[in-house]
Structures are given as structure tokens and as C-alpha cells.
Design a protein around this motif. Structure first.
Motif, PDB file in Angstrom:
ATOM      1  N   VAL A  31       8.055 -11.271   5.429  1.00  0.00           N
ATOM      2  CA  VAL A  31       8.169 -10.475   4.206  1.00  0.00           C
ATOM      3  C   VAL A  31       6.877 -10.549   3.414  1.00  0.00           C
ATOM      4  O   VAL A  31       6.383  -9.541   2.892  1.00  0.00           O
ATOM      5  CB  VAL A  31       9.362 -10.957   3.348  1.00  0.00           C
ATOM      6  CG1 VAL A  31       9.342 -10.295   1.972  1.00  0.00           C
ATOM      7  CG2 VAL A  31      10.671 -10.646   4.051  1.00  0.00           C
ATOM      8  N   TRP A  32       6.291 -11.730   3.309  1.00  0.00           N
ATOM      9  CA  TRP A  32       5.029 -11.886   2.580  1.00  0.00           C
ATOM     10  C   TRP A  32       3.927 -11.064   3.225  1.00  0.00           C
ATOM     11  O   TRP A  32       3.142 -10.426   2.527  1.00  0.00           O
ATOM     12  CB  TRP A  32       4.629 -13.363   2.565  1.00  0.00           C
ATOM     13  CG  TRP A  32       5.394 -14.180   1.575  1.00  0.00           C
ATOM     14  CD1 TRP A  32       6.645 -13.939   1.094  1.00  0.00           C
ATOM     15  CD2 TRP A  32       4.954 -15.397   0.944  1.00  0.00           C
ATOM     16  NE1 TRP A  32       7.026 -14.929   0.226  1.00  0.00           N
ATOM     17  CE2 TRP A  32       6.014 -15.834   0.104  1.00  0.00           C
ATOM     18  CE3 TRP A  32       3.801 -16.154   1.030  1.00  0.00           C
ATOM     19  CZ2 TRP A  32       5.920 -16.989  -0.649  1.00  0.00           C
ATOM     20  CZ3 TRP A  32       3.709 -17.315   0.275  1.00  0.00           C
ATOM     21  CH2 TRP A  32       4.752 -17.724  -0.557  1.00  0.00           C
ATOM     22  N   ASP A  35       5.084  -7.211   2.656  1.00  0.00           N
ATOM     23  CA  ASP A  35       5.265  -6.694   1.300  1.00  0.00           C
ATOM     24  C   ASP A  35       4.614  -7.542   0.228  1.00  0.00           C
ATOM     25  O   ASP A  35       4.794  -7.286  -0.959  1.00  0.00           O
ATOM     26  CB  ASP A  35       6.767  -6.561   1.013  1.00  0.00           C
ATOM     27  CG  ASP A  35       7.051  -5.511  -0.037  1.00  0.00           C
ATOM     28  OD1 ASP A  35       6.335  -4.506  -0.074  1.00  0.00           O
ATOM     29  OD2 ASP A  35       7.993  -5.713  -0.838  1.00  0.00           O
ATOM     30  N   GLY A  36       3.860  -8.571   0.600  1.00  0.00           N
ATOM     31  CA  GLY A  36       3.190  -9.400  -0.397  1.00  0.00           C
ATOM     32  C   GLY A  36       4.083 -10.529  -0.876  1.00  0.00           C
ATOM     33  O   GLY A  36       5.302 -10.477  -0.748  1.00  0.00           O
ATOM     34  N   PRO A  41       1.404  -8.334  -5.914  1.00  0.00           N
ATOM     35  CA  PRO A  41       1.368  -6.916  -5.539  1.00  0.00           C
ATOM     36  C   PRO A  41       1.918  -6.693  -4.135  1.00  0.00           C
ATOM     37  O   PRO A  41       1.809  -7.553  -3.265  1.00  0.00           O
ATOM     38  CB  PRO A  41      -0.126  -6.579  -5.616  1.00  0.00           C
ATOM     39  CG  PRO A  41      -0.831  -7.878  -5.414  1.00  0.00           C
ATOM     40  CD  PRO A  41       0.048  -8.908  -6.043  1.00  0.00           C
ATOM     41  N   HIS A  42       2.534  -5.531  -3.935  1.00  0.00           N
ATOM     42  CA  HIS A  42       3.024  -5.156  -2.616  1.00  0.00           C
ATOM     43  C   HIS A  42       1.844  -4.781  -1.715  1.00  0.00           C
ATOM     44  O   HIS A  42       0.755  -4.461  -2.189  1.00  0.00           O
ATOM     45  CB  HIS A  42       3.980  -3.966  -2.721  1.00  0.00           C
ATOM     46  CG  HIS A  42       5.137  -4.189  -3.634  1.00  0.00           C
ATOM     47  ND1 HIS A  42       6.150  -5.078  -3.351  1.00  0.00           N
ATOM     48  CD2 HIS A  42       5.444  -3.637  -4.834  1.00  0.00           C
ATOM     49  CE1 HIS A  42       7.032  -5.070  -4.332  1.00  0.00           C
ATOM     50  NE2 HIS A  42       6.623  -4.207  -5.249  1.00  0.00           N
ATOM     51  N   ARG A  43       2.093  -4.770  -0.441  1.00  0.00           N
ATOM     52  CA  ARG A  43       1.077  -4.325   0.505  1.00  0.00           C
ATOM     53  C   ARG A  43       1.013  -2.796   0.468  1.00  0.00           C
ATOM     54  O   ARG A  43       2.017  -2.119   0.677  1.00  0.00           O
ATOM     55  CB  ARG A  43       1.411  -4.805   1.908  1.00  0.00           C
ATOM     56  CG  ARG A  43       0.386  -4.385   2.957  1.00  0.00           C
ATOM     57  CD  ARG A  43       0.822  -4.848   4.329  1.00  0.00           C
ATOM     58  NE  ARG A  43      -0.131  -4.420   5.350  1.00  0.00           N
ATOM     59  CZ  ARG A  43       0.048  -4.590   6.653  1.00  0.00           C
ATOM     60  NH1 ARG A  43       1.143  -5.175   7.087  1.00  0.00           N
ATOM     61  NH2 ARG A  43      -0.852  -4.183   7.515  1.00  0.00           N
ATOM     62  N   GLY A  44      -0.168  -2.258   0.195  1.00  0.00           N
ATOM     63  CA  GLY A  44      -0.309  -0.820   0.035  1.00  0.00           C
ATOM     64  C   GLY A  44      -0.801  -0.114   1.282  1.00  0.00           C
ATOM     65  O   GLY A  44      -1.438  -0.720   2.155  1.00  0.00           O
ATOM     66  N   SER A 177       4.655   0.441  -9.697  1.00  0.00           N
ATOM     67  CA  SER A 177       4.522  -0.778  -8.904  1.00  0.00           C
ATOM     68  C   SER A 177       3.053  -1.093  -8.655  1.00  0.00           C
ATOM     69  O   SER A 177       2.193  -0.205  -8.712  1.00  0.00           O
ATOM     70  CB  SER A 177       5.240  -0.632  -7.552  1.00  0.00           C
ATOM     71  OG  SER A 177       6.632  -0.444  -7.730  1.00  0.00           O
ATOM     72  N   ARG A 178       2.782  -2.375  -8.386  1.00  0.00           N
ATOM     73  CA  ARG A 178       1.417  -2.832  -8.120  1.00  0.00           C
ATOM     74  C   ARG A 178       1.242  -3.061  -6.622  1.00  0.00           C
ATOM     75  O   ARG A 178       2.126  -3.587  -5.949  1.00  0.00           O
ATOM     76  CB  ARG A 178       1.135  -4.131  -8.888  1.00  0.00           C
ATOM     77  CG  ARG A 178       1.196  -3.978 -10.392  1.00  0.00           C
ATOM     78  CD  ARG A 178       1.118  -5.331 -11.104  1.00  0.00           C
ATOM     79  NE  ARG A 178      -0.078  -6.054 -10.741  1.00  0.00           N
ATOM     80  CZ  ARG A 178      -0.070  -7.264 -10.175  1.00  0.00           C
ATOM     81  NH1 ARG A 178       1.067  -7.865  -9.895  1.00  0.00           N
ATOM     82  NH2 ARG A 178      -1.199  -7.872  -9.881  1.00  0.00           N
ATOM     83  N   TYR A 179       0.067  -2.674  -6.122  1.00  0.00           N
ATOM     84  CA  TYR A 179      -0.211  -2.778  -4.693  1.00  0.00           C
ATOM     85  C   TYR A 179      -1.594  -3.376  -4.458  1.00  0.00           C
ATOM     86  O   TYR A 179      -2.480  -3.277  -5.310  1.00  0.00           O
ATOM     87  CB  TYR A 179      -0.146  -1.402  -4.015  1.00  0.00           C
ATOM     88  CG  TYR A 179       1.221  -0.759  -4.053  1.00  0.00           C
ATOM     89  CD1 TYR A 179       2.117  -0.932  -3.002  1.00  0.00           C
ATOM     90  CD2 TYR A 179       1.604   0.027  -5.142  1.00  0.00           C
ATOM     91  CE1 TYR A 179       3.370  -0.342  -3.031  1.00  0.00           C
ATOM     92  CE2 TYR A 179       2.857   0.620  -5.180  1.00  0.00           C
ATOM     93  CZ  TYR A 179       3.729   0.430  -4.124  1.00  0.00           C
ATOM     94  OH  TYR A 179       4.973   1.015  -4.162  1.00  0.00           O
ATOM     95  N   GLN A 181      -4.438  -3.378  -1.088  1.00  0.00           N
ATOM     96  CA  GLN A 181      -4.704  -2.854   0.246  1.00  0.00           C
ATOM     97  C   GLN A 181      -6.118  -3.194   0.668  1.00  0.00           C
ATOM     98  O   GLN A 181      -7.049  -3.138  -0.141  1.00  0.00           O
ATOM     99  CB  GLN A 181      -4.511  -1.326   0.255  1.00  0.00           C
ATOM    100  CG  GLN A 181      -4.697  -0.691   1.625  1.00  0.00           C
ATOM    101  CD  GLN A 181      -4.423   0.805   1.619  1.00  0.00           C
ATOM    102  OE1 GLN A 181      -3.869   1.343   0.657  1.00  0.00           O
ATOM    103  NE2 GLN A 181      -4.816   1.492   2.687  1.00  0.00           N
TER     104      GLN A 181
END
Length: 213
Positions: A31-32, A35-36, A41-44, A177-179, A181
Motif C-alpha cells: 500500500v505504501w 499509494d504512499g 502524499p499519494h503516488r501520482g 488531494s496531495r500527490y 510523482q
């Protein structure tokens, strides 16, 4: 029974618990990676690095003490939603180079996507230190469009360099949302004899440019 022998019972329950914990840890790690970490932040996937992400930028005439501007890719938003880039940086800075600062500048102000240039504006390029810095307000990139601004790093050469500036990282906001990349990029700087222009007989560093994606 020998009192020095301690009977821990069957190891089967322990192994079962260990297997469960290992599975939970592996799932959490997955999951990390996808999706971070929690709270971060999430994975963009919204950004594309264009031509710069597909090649290399190189300069083999640097000297210790020199300073240069090295650009990160001019991004393209391939998603259906606008994004606002809030930060960008080289993820890998090799020994022999030091990043002094990052800025965001407009393509219009620099008349192109300047990939590499001397800090003092030598080589026919205006001094990028005098160009307006937009990094404090972020860079908006509309959906299915290319950016009008790009990030540059002020680099100082501190010694021999054997590796490249690479792994360009971007942080951005999209739809609440924050990403984060990472895009491919590679800027190779090496020590070498300085360039001398015959017309002025002066040492110079060229400005490398690239058009919009």
C-alpha cells in the motif's frame, strides 16, 4: 524433568502468527509503495516529462566553483483534472554538486525551456537569476495541457562529478488531494576544459534550450 529445560510447547501457533504478521507487513508495504505512506502524499500519475524524460542533458566543461542553472522537465498533465505543482527537486544529487536553490520560471520569460545555463547569463542567455520566481505560488497545469512554467535548480560544482543529477520529483495538488510523482531525468555535468569563444576570446558556458512538449 530437567529444570534447565523449558518447554515452549508446539511451534505451530508461533509460526502461524509469524505468517500472519508477515502477510500484514507485506500488504502494508505494498500500500505504501502504491499509494504512499499514511498521512503523506499519494503516488501520482498525472504528469509526463516529455522529451527531457526520454534523454539526457550533458555539459563537460565545468570547473570547480562554477554555478549553473539545471532545469527539471517541463511537465505535461495527461490527466482529466487540473493540477497545481507545489514543489519539485532532483531526487539524486551526486557528490561534487550542491543544490543552492530551486525556482520556477515561465517559458515566456526565458523564451524557451532552458535546460542548462551559466548562472551569470554567459553564452547568450539572459541571467535567470533576474527572472521572476513562481515557486512560492505553485505552478498550475491544466488538464490535457503542457505547463507554462518549469523548475530550475541552481547548482554549484564543488569537485569531480561521476554521476548524474536525476530522479526528478514533483509534489502537486489535484482535486483536493496531495500527490508525489517521480519522472525520469538526467543532467550530466563533468569537469573539463572551459569553452572559449573566438569572437570575444572569453570563457563561456552555452545555454541549452528545448521547445515546449
Amino acid at each position: 524433568m530437567d529444570p534447565s529445560v523449558v518447554n515452549l510447547g508446539s511451534s505451530t501457533p508461533y509460526r502461524q502468527r509469524l505468517a500472519v504478521l508477515t502477510a500484514v507487513w507485506a500488504a502494508t508495504l505494498l500500500v505504501w509503495l502504491v499509494d504512499g505512506p499514511p498521512g503523506g502524499p499519494h503516488r501520482g500519475t498525472a504528469l509526463n516529462g516529455g522529451l527531457q524524460s526520454a534523454g539526457e542533458v550533458g555539459y563537460e566543461h565545468a570547473r570547480v566553483g562554477d554555478e549553473y542553472w539545471a532545469a527539471l522537465p517541463l511537465t505535461w498533465n495527461v490527466s482529466d483534472e487540473d493540477v497545481r505543482i507545489t514543489r519539485a527537486e532532483f531526487g539524486h544529487v551526486p557528490e561534487g554538486l550542491k543544490v543552492l536553490e530551486y525556482r520556477a520560471v515561465s517559458v515566456e520569460a526565458t523564451e524557451a525551456h532552458v535546460l542548462f545555463a551559466a548562472v551569470d547569463g554567459r553564452g547568450g542567455m539572459d541571467d535567470l537569476s533576474k527572472v521572476r520566481d513562481y515557486s512560492g505560488q505553485g505552478v498550475k497545469v491544466e488538464a490535457k495541457s503542457g505547463a507554462d512554467h518549469y523548475y530550475i535548480a541552481r547548482i554549484k560544482v564543488t569537485g569531480p562529478v561521476d554521476e548524474a543529477l536525476k530522479d526528478c520529483r514533483y509534489w502537486y495538488d489535484q482535486d483536493g488531494s496531495r500527490y508525489r510523482q517521480q519522472l525520469d531525468c538526467s543532467t550530466i555535468i563533468r569537469l573539463g576544459p572551459p569553452l572559449v569563444y573566438d569572437d570575444a576570446q572569453q570563457t563561456d558556458a552555452p545555454a541549452l534550450q528545448q521547445g515546449r512538449p
